[in-house]
Design a protein around this motif. Structure first.
Motif, PDB file in Angstrom:
ATOM      1  N   LEU A 317       0.766  -1.107   0.077  1.00 59.76           N
ATOM      2  CA  LEU A 317      -0.017   0.023   0.094  1.00 59.76           C
ATOM      3  C   LEU A 317       0.912   1.224   0.038  1.00 59.76           C
ATOM      4  N   GLY A 318       2.426   1.284   0.272  1.00 58.71           N
ATOM      5  CA  GLY A 318       2.877   2.291   0.389  1.00 58.71           C
ATOM      6  C   GLY A 318       2.960   3.230   1.615  1.00 58.71           C
ATOM      7  N   SER A 319       2.534   2.817   2.607  1.00 59.60           N
ATOM      8  CA  SER A 319       2.224   3.694   3.799  1.00 59.60           C
ATOM      9  C   SER A 319       3.148   3.381   4.857  1.00 59.60           C
ATOM     10  N   ALA A 320       4.135   4.085   5.119  1.00 62.11           N
ATOM     11  CA  ALA A 320       4.930   3.751   6.165  1.00 62.11           C
ATOM     12  C   ALA A 320       4.635   4.108   7.545  1.00 62.11           C
ATOM     13  N   ARG A 321       3.624   4.942   7.623  1.00 64.83           N
ATOM     14  CA  ARG A 321       2.907   5.306   8.920  1.00 64.83           C
ATOM     15  C   ARG A 321       2.076   4.199   9.292  1.00 64.83           C
ATOM     16  N   LEU A 322       1.399   3.440   8.217  1.00 66.61           N
ATOM     17  CA  LEU A 322       0.508   2.459   8.516  1.00 66.61           C
ATOM     18  C   LEU A 322       1.402   1.050   8.961  1.00 66.61           C
ATOM     19  N   LEU A 323       2.362   0.936   8.221  1.00 64.35           N
ATOM     20  CA  LEU A 323       3.202   0.037   8.676  1.00 64.35           C
ATOM     21  C   LEU A 323       4.112   0.102  10.276  1.00 64.35           C
ATOM     22  N   SER A 324       4.085   1.386  10.508  1.00 58.05           N
ATOM     23  CA  SER A 324       4.588   1.933  11.775  1.00 58.05           C
ATOM     24  C   SER A 324       3.950   1.489  12.836  1.00 58.05           C
ATOM     25  N   LEU A 325       2.387   1.714  12.663  1.00 58.99           N
ATOM     26  CA  LEU A 325       1.411   1.573  13.531  1.00 58.99           C
ATOM     27  C   LEU A 325       1.155  -0.058  13.706  1.00 58.99           C
ATOM     28  N   LEU A 326       1.439  -0.809  12.665  1.00 57.00           N
ATOM     29  CA  LEU A 326       1.008  -2.437  12.778  1.00 57.00           C
ATOM     30  C   LEU A 326       2.295  -2.854  13.474  1.00 57.00           C
ATOM     31  N   ALA A 327       3.690  -2.212  13.304  1.00 58.76           N
ATOM     32  CA  ALA A 327       4.838  -2.632  14.279  1.00 58.76           C
ATOM     33  C   ALA A 327       4.371  -2.606  15.533  1.00 58.76           C
ATOM     34  N   LEU A 328       3.803  -1.361  15.988  1.00 66.83           N
ATOM     35  CA  LEU A 328       3.386  -1.296  17.425  1.00 66.83           C
ATOM     36  C   LEU A 328       2.352  -2.170  17.770  1.00 66.83           C
ATOM     37  N   ARG A 329       1.503  -2.700  17.230  1.00 69.79           N
ATOM     38  CA  ARG A 329       0.631  -3.702  17.468  1.00 69.79           C
ATOM     39  C   ARG A 329       1.176  -5.067  17.926  1.00 69.79           C
ATOM     40  N   GLU A 330       2.435  -5.151  16.803  1.00 77.91           N
ATOM     41  CA  GLU A 330       3.010  -6.328  16.931  1.00 77.91           C
ATOM     42  C   GLU A 330       3.924  -6.259  18.373  1.00 77.91           C
ATOM     43  N   ALA A 331       4.499  -5.037  18.796  1.00 82.94           N
ATOM     44  CA  ALA A 331       5.195  -4.937  19.812  1.00 82.94           C
ATOM     45  C   ALA A 331       4.299  -5.374  21.225  1.00 82.94           C
TER      46      ALA A 331
END
Length: 491
Positions: A317-331
């Motif tokens: 999807l090309g959204s670094a901010r979305l991937l950032s939030l999802l990494a926080l969910r994983e954390a």
């Protein structure tokens, strides 16, 4: 959902992008520009529920001419310019009500029943400020409000949620079911998207507890529209995306009010809709919320798996901010598993992705995700790992950085701060933070926040003699005693 008996005079044609308005936004993200619009509205005494999605619709050309409230705000922001300078068409060129069958005026809720963030007239005023546009006898009209007005005439309500959702015609009853169109069109898709905006704005301001049961009715109507079919494939795609986003929004209201089984069902419904239509963005959103729910429900391994699935869906999807939030969910999932190494790696990835900045590919539902949310979610991770010093530092940063519009999040981060300080051994500071949360609970109804505050009170009980602790404990006890019985729901 009811619609006009007369077909709209506006053809279902692709809109022309508003490039002038896009240039005025400059380097700001849609969410940042929407915040400027809300601030400008407050400066002149207007109330508009502007978010990134609205800005996107303007720039896409879906809103050819704004309503009168937005017009006043835009002209205040850009003095000396006319609507046409902002890329809108002249109001006189937009077709009016003459081509439509007259409808009886809506008898809405009493002024005292309209919440602060409900767009529309201020209670007791007789001026022209009205989300739905001109009065019945005003020959002028505009494209955005006309879609909503036709649905608005069909019903009303006596609570915050009803006052805000019923105008969209998405509160089905036995009578309303007979008025559903045989096939859904663009007006129904737009009203569905507006329902999602309304729910999100109300949750930002008031929390979930008073909204959940009312918001389930629009969701039922949305899926009834899907069963009815659509006039065009593009409309069908919008309906599916809107229904999926609405399912996630309703699921979040269930989640935040402690109804975890209901939330899980709604998120699964959204995921099924995403899989049916191949909507990667909706799939990532559904898995994102599923991961958050799993963490809160004590299923951290499921939280990790759901967050990783969300990242797989989101990568194209090309959204670094979305991937950032999802990494926080994983954390958050790794923290729940007491895996400090896994948590720290995910947190570092989240921070690096966040620092890449915003992009046009960022989903509109992520308008809440900024420095404050990043710090708040990191605080929750450190709290789960028992590192109270780091947790309190990040929670304080989150509360201080949050946009005042997000009242619920300010209460959430401050409640997190109070609990972290209490467990860190700083009872006086914890009590002060707890008192700030109590002061916000007249505006915010969230079982999550109430439960966090109850936990803080239990930790502080042995410290009653510390400065401010007795005051906090007494006020918290009085608040609990004033809460009505919610009939089985968590308090």
């Amino acid at each position: 959902m009811a619609s006009s008996t007369v077909t709209s005079s506006q053809p279902d044609r692709p809109p022309r992008p508003n490039l002038a308005f896009r240039r005025l936004r400059g380097p700001r993200s849609p969410a940042e520009f929407a915040a400027l619009v809300r601030r400008a509205a407050r400066e002149i005494g207007e109330r508009v529920s502007c978010d990134a999605r609205y800005i996107g619709r303007v720039e896409a050309g879906e809103i050819r001419c704004p309503n009168y409230a937005y017009e006043r705000v835009f002209l205040h922001m850009f003095p000396g310019r006319a609507l046409t300078d902002l890329g809108f068409v002249p109001r006189s060129s937009v077709r009016g009500r003459a081509a439509r069958t007259a409808v009886a005026p809506f008898r809405g809720p009493a002024p005292e029943e309209i919440p602060e963030e409900t767009p529309g007239e201020s209670p007791g005023t007789a001026g022209p400020y009205d989300l739905w546009g001109p009065r019945q006898n005003d020959p002028l009209n505009h494209e955005e409000s006309d879609v909503l007005r036709r649905a608005f005439m069909t019903g009303g309500g006596a609570t915050v949620a009803a006052a805000t959702l019923a105008p969209l015609g998405l509160t089905p009853s036995a009578a309303a079911a007979d008025r559903l169109p045989p096939r859904a069109g663009l007006p129904e898709a737009m009203a569905l998207e507006e329902a999602v905006r309304r729910i999100r704005l109300l949750d930002d301001r008031h929390g979930a507890d008073g909204l959940y049961r009312r918001a389930a009715a629009p969701l039922r109507a949305a899926y009834a529209l899907l069963d009815a079919g659509a006039t065009r494939q593009t409309t069908a795609d919008r309906l599916h995306a809107g229904a999926g986003e609405l399912a996630i929004s309703v699921g979040w209201l269930a989640h935040d009010s402690g109804r975890f089984d209901d939330a899980r069902s709604h998120y699964a419904e959204a995921l099924a809709t995403a899989r049916m239509t191949g909507d990667a963005g909706l799939e990532a959103h559904a898995f994102c919320n599923t991961a958050f729910l799993a963490r809160d429900a004590g299923r951290p391994r499921e939280a990790v798996r759901a967050a990783q699935a969300a990242q797989r869906a989101a990568r194209p999807l090309g959204s670094a901010r979305l991937l950032s939030l999802l990494a926080l969910r994983e954390a958050g999932g790794w923290a729940g598993l007491a895996d400090r190494t896994g948590c720290e790696r995910a947190l570092a990835r989240a921070q690096a992705l966040f620092e890449r900045g915003r992009a046009d590919a960022d989903p509109e539902w992520m308008s809440f995700y900024g420095e404050a949310e990043l710090a708040g979610l990191e605080a929750q991770c450190w709290s789960a790992l028992g590192d109270w010093r780091r947790a309190s530092r990040q929670a304080r940063r989150a509360a201080q950085a949050q946009d005042p519009h997000f009242t619920r999040n300010i209460a959430l981060y401050t409640a997190e701060l109070a609990d972290d300080l209490a467990r860190e051994g700083r009872p006086d500071e914890a009590a002060q933070a707890g008192l700030r949360v109590l002061a916000l609970l007249d505006q915010v109804q969230s079982s999550r926040i109430q439960q966090m505050l109850a936990g803080t009170a239990r930790v502080l009980l042995p410290h009653r003699r510390a400065s401010g602790v007795a005051d906090f404990l007494d006020r918290h006890a009085a608040y609990k005693g004033s809460k009505p019985d919610r009939g089985g729901g968590p308090v």
